[in-house]
Design a protein around this motif. Structure first.
Motif, PDB file in Angstrom:
ATOM      1  N   ILE A  93      64.463 -32.490  36.202  1.00 17.82           N
ATOM      2  CA  ILE A  93      63.485 -31.424  35.989  1.00 17.82           C
ATOM      3  C   ILE A  93      62.351 -31.549  37.005  1.00 17.82           C
ATOM      4  N   LEU A  94      61.969 -30.431  37.594  1.00 16.65           N
ATOM      5  CA  LEU A  94      60.879 -30.399  38.559  1.00 16.65           C
ATOM      6  C   LEU A  94      59.605 -29.889  37.885  1.00 16.65           C
ATOM      7  N   TYR A  95      58.480 -30.360  38.366  1.00 13.74           N
ATOM      8  CA  TYR A  95      57.191 -30.007  37.773  1.00 13.74           C
ATOM      9  C   TYR A  95      56.257 -29.453  38.844  1.00 13.74           C
ATOM     10  N   THR A  96      55.447 -28.461  38.414  1.00 15.73           N
ATOM     11  CA  THR A  96      54.415 -27.885  39.272  1.00 15.73           C
ATOM     12  C   THR A  96      53.126 -27.764  38.475  1.00 15.73           C
ATOM     13  N   THR A  97      52.026 -27.562  39.168  1.00 16.61           N
ATOM     14  CA  THR A  97      50.760 -27.313  38.488  1.00 16.61           C
ATOM     15  C   THR A  97      50.717 -25.881  37.972  1.00 16.61           C
ATOM     16  N   THR A  98      49.813 -25.611  37.060  1.00 16.06           N
ATOM     17  CA  THR A  98      49.716 -24.311  36.406  1.00 16.06           C
ATOM     18  C   THR A  98      48.496 -23.534  36.897  1.00 16.06           C
ATOM     19  N   HIS A  99      48.391 -22.297  36.452  1.00 12.26           N
ATOM     20  CA  HIS A  99      47.196 -21.501  36.739  1.00 12.26           C
ATOM     21  C   HIS A  99      45.981 -22.120  36.061  1.00 12.26           C
ATOM     22  N   VAL A 146      54.683 -46.967  39.327  1.00 10.51           N
ATOM     23  CA  VAL A 146      54.779 -47.276  37.898  1.00 10.51           C
ATOM     24  C   VAL A 146      55.448 -46.106  37.191  1.00 10.51           C
ATOM     25  N   ASN A 147      55.971 -46.371  35.989  1.00 10.77           N
ATOM     26  CA  ASN A 147      56.571 -45.299  35.194  1.00 10.77           C
ATOM     27  C   ASN A 147      55.482 -44.342  34.719  1.00 10.77           C
ATOM     28  N   VAL A 188      49.498 -36.356  42.545  1.00  8.71           N
ATOM     29  CA  VAL A 188      50.822 -36.418  43.177  1.00  8.71           C
ATOM     30  C   VAL A 188      51.573 -35.108  42.949  1.00  8.71           C
ATOM     31  N   VAL A 189      51.518 -34.593  41.724  1.00 14.20           N
ATOM     32  CA  VAL A 189      52.201 -33.327  41.420  1.00 14.20           C
ATOM     33  C   VAL A 189      51.603 -32.197  42.251  1.00 14.20           C
ATOM     34  N   ALA A 190      50.279 -32.165  42.346  1.00  9.76           N
ATOM     35  CA  ALA A 190      49.601 -31.076  43.058  1.00  9.76           C
ATOM     36  C   ALA A 190      49.992 -31.033  44.529  1.00  9.76           C
ATOM     37  N   TYR A 191      50.100 -32.192  45.162  1.00  5.26           N
ATOM     38  CA  TYR A 191      50.355 -32.231  46.601  1.00  5.26           C
ATOM     39  C   TYR A 191      51.828 -32.300  46.965  1.00  5.26           C
ATOM     40  N   ARG A 192      52.691 -32.696  45.999  1.00  2.97           N
ATOM     41  CA  ARG A 192      54.114 -32.830  46.312  1.00  2.97           C
ATOM     42  C   ARG A 192      54.985 -31.806  45.602  1.00  2.97           C
ATOM     43  N   GLN A 193      54.406 -30.916  44.840  1.00  3.85           N
ATOM     44  CA  GLN A 193      55.183 -30.005  43.997  1.00  3.85           C
ATOM     45  C   GLN A 193      56.066 -29.067  44.816  1.00  3.85           C
ATOM     46  N   PRO A 194      57.232 -28.685  44.238  1.00  3.26           N
ATOM     47  CA  PRO A 194      57.770 -29.163  42.958  1.00  3.26           C
ATOM     48  C   PRO A 194      58.314 -30.577  43.083  1.00  3.26           C
ATOM     49  N   VAL A 195      58.097 -31.400  42.070  1.00  4.75           N
ATOM     50  CA  VAL A 195      58.449 -32.803  42.161  1.00  4.75           C
ATOM     51  C   VAL A 195      58.958 -33.289  40.812  1.00  4.75           C
ATOM     52  N   SER A 196      59.890 -34.227  40.831  1.00  2.00           N
ATOM     53  CA  SER A 196      60.461 -34.770  39.602  1.00  2.00           C
ATOM     54  C   SER A 196      59.636 -35.957  39.110  1.00  2.00           C
ATOM     55  N   ARG A 197      59.868 -36.349  37.867  1.00  2.00           N
ATOM     56  CA  ARG A 197      59.156 -37.502  37.316  1.00  2.00           C
ATOM     57  C   ARG A 197      59.482 -38.771  38.092  1.00  2.00           C
ATOM     58  N   SER A 198      60.756 -38.945  38.437  1.00  2.00           N
ATOM     59  CA  SER A 198      61.145 -40.156  39.154  1.00  2.00           C
ATOM     60  C   SER A 198      60.458 -40.241  40.504  1.00  2.00           C
ATOM     61  N   ARG A 199      60.294 -39.093  41.180  1.00  2.00           N
ATOM     62  CA  ARG A 199      59.614 -39.104  42.477  1.00  2.00           C
ATOM     63  C   ARG A 199      58.139 -39.439  42.301  1.00  2.00           C
ATOM     64  N   VAL A 200      57.507 -38.919  41.253  1.00  2.00           N
ATOM     65  CA  VAL A 200      56.106 -39.244  40.986  1.00  2.00           C
ATOM     66  C   VAL A 200      55.963 -40.728  40.687  1.00  2.00           C
ATOM     67  N   SER A 201      56.879 -41.262  39.883  1.00  2.00           N
ATOM     68  CA  SER A 201      56.840 -42.683  39.551  1.00  2.00           C
ATOM     69  C   SER A 201      57.016 -43.529  40.805  1.00  2.00           C
TER      70      SER A 201
END
Length: 260
Positions: free
Chosen positions: A199-205, A172-173, A154-167
């Protein structure tokens, strides 16, 4: 020999030496200009550094120098960084890296040089991965759970994305799973959402490196893995009671009269 003859010979010798001295002076002047134009360090300048130190790395044979550096990197090295370290032009670095990669492929070495996450690094050739796993893992494997893989996707395809959006996407939490991904270095914080401050999250190198991708544009398309619309509609209606509105109303009315 008369005194007059001796004076004539001595004057001739001096005249013969003048072109030689003039030529030597011109040569010395030319060498000085050449050194000045070459841009070498001034020996009288205390900040110029040792000329041997400046020329040491640049004088090394390029391909072995690249191999030596790439043997000790702990993440893919960019061409710009390698060019700076080895004091070469980026084009030279780029050509040499690709030539090395082709040489390793032709020789079918146990390792290969690959461009991953915008940098170059040595990797075990795929057909010999079992030998490396047997040596390194020693029967123990640390794999991501299904929940962690789903969250990472979910993070990889929707980034940048928040925890609530991923949940919300997973239903699920995912706070605990996100902490695990952060600890593994697969995702990282990347600013905050302007509207909510989340806070937004993205994937790393490191994520790209582990998947063997050059960039996010190499992620596979989701469409082939999605179910057909009919299947989704069927699943959403499965288990839902089917009833007629009028019949339901009559049935409730009759039951109410019976109870009274």
């Amino acid at each position: 020999m008369s005194e007059e003859t001796y004076e004539i010979q001595e004057a001739g010798a001096e005249a013969a030496d003048e072109p030689v001295l003039a030529a030597e002076a011109a040569a010395q002047a030319g060498n000085s200009e050449t050194h000045a134009d070459a841009g070498g360090p001034d020996p009288d300048d205390p900040d110029a550094g040792d000329p041997e130190d400046v020329d040491g790395v640049a004088a090394l044979e390029l391909k072995p120098a690249l191999e030596a550096v790439l043997m000790v990197v702990d993440e893919p090295a960019t061409e710009e960084h390698l060019a700076k370290v080895l004091q070469r032009r980026r084009r030279e670095i780029s050509d040499a890296l690709r030539e090395l990669a082709d040489e390793y492929d032709r020789q079918h070495r146990g390792f290969e040089l690959r461009l991953v996450a915008e940098g170059w690094r040595f990797y075990t050739r795929a057909e010999y991965s079992e030998a490396v796993e047997s040596f390194v893992l020693d029967g123990q494997q640390a794999r991501l759970t299904q929940a962690a893989l789903e969250t990472l996707a979910v993070v990889a395809y929707r980034q940048p994305v928040s925890r609530s959006r991923v949940s919300a996407v997973r239903g699920v939490n995912c706070d605990g799973v996100m902490r695990t991904l952060l600890q593994r270095g697969l995702v990282e914080e990347s600013g905050a959402e302007p509207e909510t401050g989340a806070i937004l999250y993205t994937t790393t190198h490191y994520f790209l490196e582990r998947l063997g991708l050059r960039g996010l544009d190499e992620l596979p398309e989701l469409a082939p893995f999605l179910p057909e619309a009919d299947a989704v509609e069927g699943d959403s209606q499965e288990g839902m009671p089917s009833f007629d509105v009028d019949d339901s109303g009559d049935e409730v009315h009759d039951r109410t009269q019976t109870e009274h």
